[in-house]
Design a protein around this motif. Structure first.
Motif, short mmCIF file in Angstrom:
data_model
loop_
_atom_site.label_atom_id
_atom_site.label_comp_id
_atom_site.label_asym_id
_atom_site.label_seq_id
_atom_site.Cartn_x
_atom_site.Cartn_y
_atom_site.Cartn_z
N ARG A 311 -41.28 -28.05 -39.90
CA ARG A 311 -40.45 -26.92 -39.39
C ARG A 311 -39.50 -26.44 -40.66
NH1 ARG A 311 -40.12 -29.88 -34.78
NH2 ARG A 311 -38.10 -30.31 -35.03
N VAL A 312 -39.91 -25.40 -41.32
CA VAL A 312 -39.08 -24.74 -42.17
C VAL A 312 -38.44 -23.52 -41.86
CG1 VAL A 312 -39.11 -23.58 -44.65
CG2 VAL A 312 -40.94 -25.32 -43.89
N GLY A 313 -37.05 -23.55 -42.14
CA GLY A 313 -36.20 -22.44 -41.52
C GLY A 313 -34.69 -22.54 -41.87
N THR A 314 -33.91 -21.84 -41.67
CA THR A 314 -32.57 -21.55 -42.06
C THR A 314 -31.67 -22.93 -41.47
OG1 THR A 314 -31.82 -20.54 -39.89
CG2 THR A 314 -32.42 -19.15 -41.98
N GLY A 315 -30.76 -23.36 -42.23
CA GLY A 315 -30.16 -24.55 -42.19
C GLY A 315 -29.36 -24.71 -40.78
N ASP A 316 -28.97 -23.58 -40.31
CA ASP A 316 -28.05 -23.56 -39.29
C ASP A 316 -28.93 -23.45 -37.98
OD1 ASP A 316 -28.93 -20.90 -39.54
OD2 ASP A 316 -27.17 -19.73 -39.47
N ASN A 317 -30.24 -23.45 -38.04
CA ASN A 317 -31.13 -23.46 -37.04
C ASN A 317 -31.38 -25.14 -36.56
OD1 ASN A 317 -33.39 -23.74 -35.09
ND2 ASN A 317 -34.39 -22.09 -36.06
N PRO A 318 -30.93 -25.50 -35.53
CA PRO A 318 -31.21 -26.80 -35.12
C PRO A 318 -32.43 -27.40 -35.14
CG PRO A 318 -30.40 -25.81 -33.35
CD PRO A 318 -30.29 -24.87 -34.22
N ASP A 319 -33.39 -26.44 -35.16
CA ASP A 319 -34.79 -26.95 -35.27
C ASP A 319 -35.40 -27.04 -36.52
OD1 ASP A 319 -34.95 -26.89 -32.32
OD2 ASP A 319 -35.61 -24.74 -32.17
N SER A 320 -34.64 -26.68 -37.51
CA SER A 320 -35.30 -26.63 -38.81
C SER A 320 -35.23 -28.05 -39.33
CB SER A 320 -34.38 -25.82 -39.62
OG SER A 320 -34.36 -24.44 -39.52
N GLU A 321 -36.11 -28.49 -40.03
CA GLU A 321 -36.24 -29.77 -40.56
C GLU A 321 -36.43 -29.42 -42.12
OE1 GLU A 321 -39.23 -32.19 -37.48
OE2 GLU A 321 -40.16 -30.57 -38.97
N MET A 322 -36.53 -28.42 -42.66
CA MET A 322 -36.41 -28.27 -44.16
C MET A 322 -36.16 -26.82 -44.38
SD MET A 322 -39.48 -28.83 -47.19
CE MET A 322 -39.95 -26.90 -47.36
N GLY A 323 -35.06 -26.73 -45.26
CA GLY A 323 -34.29 -25.39 -45.49
C GLY A 323 -35.09 -24.63 -46.85
N PRO A 324 -34.13 -23.66 -47.14
CA PRO A 324 -34.74 -22.88 -48.65
C PRO A 324 -34.37 -23.72 -50.01
CG PRO A 324 -32.47 -21.94 -47.83
CD PRO A 324 -32.98 -23.23 -46.72
N LEU A 325 -35.12 -22.99 -50.90
CA LEU A 325 -34.60 -23.44 -52.28
C LEU A 325 -33.24 -22.72 -52.66
CD1 LEU A 325 -37.60 -24.57 -52.34
CD2 LEU A 325 -37.55 -23.98 -54.61
N VAL A 326 -32.48 -23.26 -53.63
CA VAL A 326 -30.96 -22.92 -53.68
C VAL A 326 -30.93 -21.53 -54.14
CG1 VAL A 326 -30.99 -23.81 -56.07
CG2 VAL A 326 -28.80 -23.74 -54.71
N SER A 327 -32.00 -21.05 -55.02
CA SER A 327 -31.51 -19.64 -55.40
C SER A 327 -32.93 -18.84 -55.66
CB SER A 327 -31.10 -19.68 -56.87
OG SER A 327 -31.99 -20.53 -58.05
N HIS A 328 -33.09 -17.64 -55.90
CA HIS A 328 -34.36 -17.13 -56.35
C HIS A 328 -34.81 -17.32 -57.59
CE1 HIS A 328 -36.77 -13.71 -57.46
NE2 HIS A 328 -36.97 -13.29 -56.06
N GLN A 329 -33.96 -17.65 -58.64
CA GLN A 329 -34.56 -18.13 -59.89
C GLN A 329 -35.13 -19.33 -59.82
OE1 GLN A 329 -31.41 -18.73 -62.77
NE2 GLN A 329 -32.90 -18.96 -64.56
N HIS A 330 -34.67 -20.32 -58.97
CA HIS A 330 -35.18 -21.67 -58.92
C HIS A 330 -36.62 -21.52 -58.16
CE1 HIS A 330 -35.53 -25.91 -58.97
NE2 HIS A 330 -35.56 -26.26 -57.61
N MET A 331 -36.34 -20.62 -56.87
CA MET A 331 -37.81 -20.50 -56.33
C MET A 331 -38.90 -19.91 -57.08
SD MET A 331 -38.52 -17.86 -53.07
CE MET A 331 -38.30 -16.36 -54.18
N GLU A 332 -38.58 -18.94 -57.83
CA GLU A 332 -39.74 -18.65 -58.98
C GLU A 332 -39.89 -19.53 -59.79
OE1 GLU A 332 -41.18 -15.62 -59.14
OE2 GLU A 332 -39.90 -14.95 -57.41
N SER A 333 -39.24 -20.68 -60.24
CA SER A 333 -39.79 -21.71 -61.23
C SER A 333 -40.55 -22.65 -60.35
CB SER A 333 -38.22 -22.38 -61.71
OG SER A 333 -39.02 -23.59 -62.10
N VAL A 334 -40.48 -22.70 -59.16
CA VAL A 334 -41.17 -23.80 -58.32
C VAL A 334 -42.56 -23.05 -58.15
CG1 VAL A 334 -41.53 -25.08 -56.41
CG2 VAL A 334 -39.35 -25.06 -57.42
N LEU A 335 -42.51 -21.83 -57.68
CA LEU A 335 -43.84 -21.04 -57.54
C LEU A 335 -44.69 -20.93 -59.00
CD1 LEU A 335 -42.44 -18.10 -55.45
CD2 LEU A 335 -43.97 -19.90 -54.75
#
Length: 490
Positions: A311-335
């Motif tokens: 379950r991927v979601g925002t960190g403040d959602n108690p159901d989330s098991e995995m959150g986002p990457l730290v920045s747009h730039q880092h997300m683009e690097s991973v993609l």
């Protein structure tokens, strides 16, 4: 909106240039704080302050028990405001509340551990000869430049600041410019507990200016970095000019070796945890999953099935098991790495795209990703991606498993899953990595050393090794028979 200032010589200050940098919530893309953005001159002032304070002896010559009392107070205060720190860490970095909770708790334990350690027996004595008594003592290094990354912002503060202060040093601390919020809160605690002015100094700003000044300034006695391998190279080059002490905890591309006789469900579960904990933004992540041929297909199918259920979601959602990457730039690097993997001929078996549904479109979320049919020379197998991207390889026997495990420039972590204890120990001893596991992953304790082989770093943090990182060792020889040596004739 939060306004974050630097802390130098016991005072909260804007940068000399008055520049600020936006701090972004990676779950929403929104600006949540304005942080002072320092430059080389800000760092220079902090370093000179730390030098003057160290030389004064107000902290370095303080009895260990007194220094320990300050660290115990910091630990108590962290626990007292832990809910606020957890919320801010999740806001700043994006990690789930559960992850932030572990980090905050571990940070308090780290301060408490070093407070206790510094009061314990220390040093050695030798009866070197009939007339000479030799004493070995440990002294603080001096001014320590501490540089930490964005993936565990608050915990990394503790890993470096606690042992450095316990040893009697003064510090200039640089957090990542992307995640400075909880570092600022820690310095508020440092101020509140009454640590003398000038002992602990916080400078925020880009590495090319603040980090470079820390690395090249001759008044700095020790540089301690947690970060990427490329940053480590730059620090080494800069520090070489003054022969400054360095310790580096750098990147990794860690193998997770799974034999056919392992407990299957346990191996799958820990393999998921090894790569997707922290959204894969963990230096010791088990990003290369090596599976014995006879179970590789079954394992891969189960692993992919489970990865799709995360379950991927925002960190403040108690159901989330995995959150986002730290920045747009880092997300683009991973993609970009995911595209490289496809171009190299690897099979994208799961994930590989940005998540934008269910209100995630403004954040930096990537679906848990799995590549199969990979070869050792592919970039996605060789290079640290630092995201939720696993590669699965098969092996025929122990020899090939060990070869594949060590076929990397890194050597930070590694694990073995098997119910054959002799095989487990035999293989793990041949894995060239500093942090290793048998039938588990991502288990770390402040009492045990942390660091890697090869291009994963130099030196060890945590445990007694983490204290020694911030100490110099001195030999003292005492003559018990005071009379002329008689080497030269009259």
């Amino acid at each position: 909106m939060l306004k974050l200032k630097m802390y130098i010589d016991g005072k909260w200050k804007e940068s000399i240039s008055k520049k600020t940098q936006d701090v972004i919530n990676p779950a929403t893309g929104e600006v949540i704080a304005k942080a002072a953005s320092g430059n080389a001159e800000d760092a220079r002032i902090a370093i000179e302050t730390a030098r003057k304070t160290f030389d004064s002896g107000i902290w370095s010559e303080m009895p260990n028990s007194e220094r320990a009392s300050f660290l115990f107070k910091i630990a108590d205060k962290i626990e007292e405001i832990s809910e606020e720190l957890i919320r801010l860490e999740t806001l700043d970095n994006g990690k789930t509340f559960r992850e932030s909770g572990y980090d905050v708790s571990d940070a308090a334990e780290c301060f408490r551990y070093y407070a206790g350690l510094i009061t314990k027996m220390d040093g050695q004595t030798y009866s070197a000869s009939e007339t000479i008594q030799t004493i070995v003592i440990h002294e603080p290094v001096g001014v320590c430049g501490l540089i930490v990354p964005w993936n565990h912002p608050f915990l990394m503060c503790a890993w470096k600041i606690a042992p450095a202060l316990a040893a009697g040093n003064t510090i200039v601390f640089k957090p990542s410019e992307m995640t400075p919020i909880t570092a600022t809160k820690l310095f508020e605690i440092i101020e509140e507990v009454g640590i003398p002015d000038g002992v602990a100094n916080l400078v925020m700003g880009p590495g090319r200016e603040v980090g470079n000044e820390i690395s090249t300034n001759s008044l700095v006695d020790q540089i301690s970095l947690i970060g990427g391998t490329n940053t480590g190279r730059q620090i080494m080059k800069a520090a070489s000019e003054n022969i400054t002490n360095i310790s580096l905890e750098l990147g990794g591309k860690s193998p997770n070796i799974i034999f056919s006789d392992a407990d299957f469900e346990t191996a799958v579960d820990y393999a998921l945890y090894g790569i997707y904990f922290g959204s894969g933004q963990v230096c010791s992540a088990g990003s290369r999953i090596l599976v014995e041929e006879s179970i590789c297909q079954e394992f891969t199918e189960k692993f992919i099935e489970r990865a799709k259920q995360i379950r991927v979601g925002t960190g403040d959602n108690p159901d989330s098991e995995m959150g986002p990457l730290v920045s747009h730039q880092h997300m683009e690097s991973v993609l970009n790495y995911i595209e490289i993997g496809k171009e190299e001929g690897a099979h994208l078996a799961c994930g590989g795209y940005r998540l934008e549904e269910n209100g995630l479109d403004s954040g930096y979320f990537i679906a848990p990703t799995v590549f199969t049919h990979v070869t050792p020379e592919m970039r996605i197998v060789r290079e640290e991606i630092f995201g939720p991207v696993a590669v699965i390889q098969s092996f025929k026997d122990e020899k090939e498993a060990i070869y594949l495990a060590n076929h990397t420039k890194y050597g930070l972590a590694g694990s073995v899953f098997t119910n054959d204890s002799a095989k487990a120990l035999r293989v793990i001893k041949k894995v060239r990595a500093g942090i290793t596991y048998i039938n588990t992953y991502h288990q770390g304790f402040v009492q045990a050393p942390w660091g890697g082989y090869k291009q994963s770093g130099i030196g060890r943090g945590l445990g007694t090794f983490g204290l020694q990182e911030f100490q110099e060792t001195k030999q003292i020889n005492i003559n018990l028979q005071v009379e002329p040596v008689g080497w030269f004739e009259n």
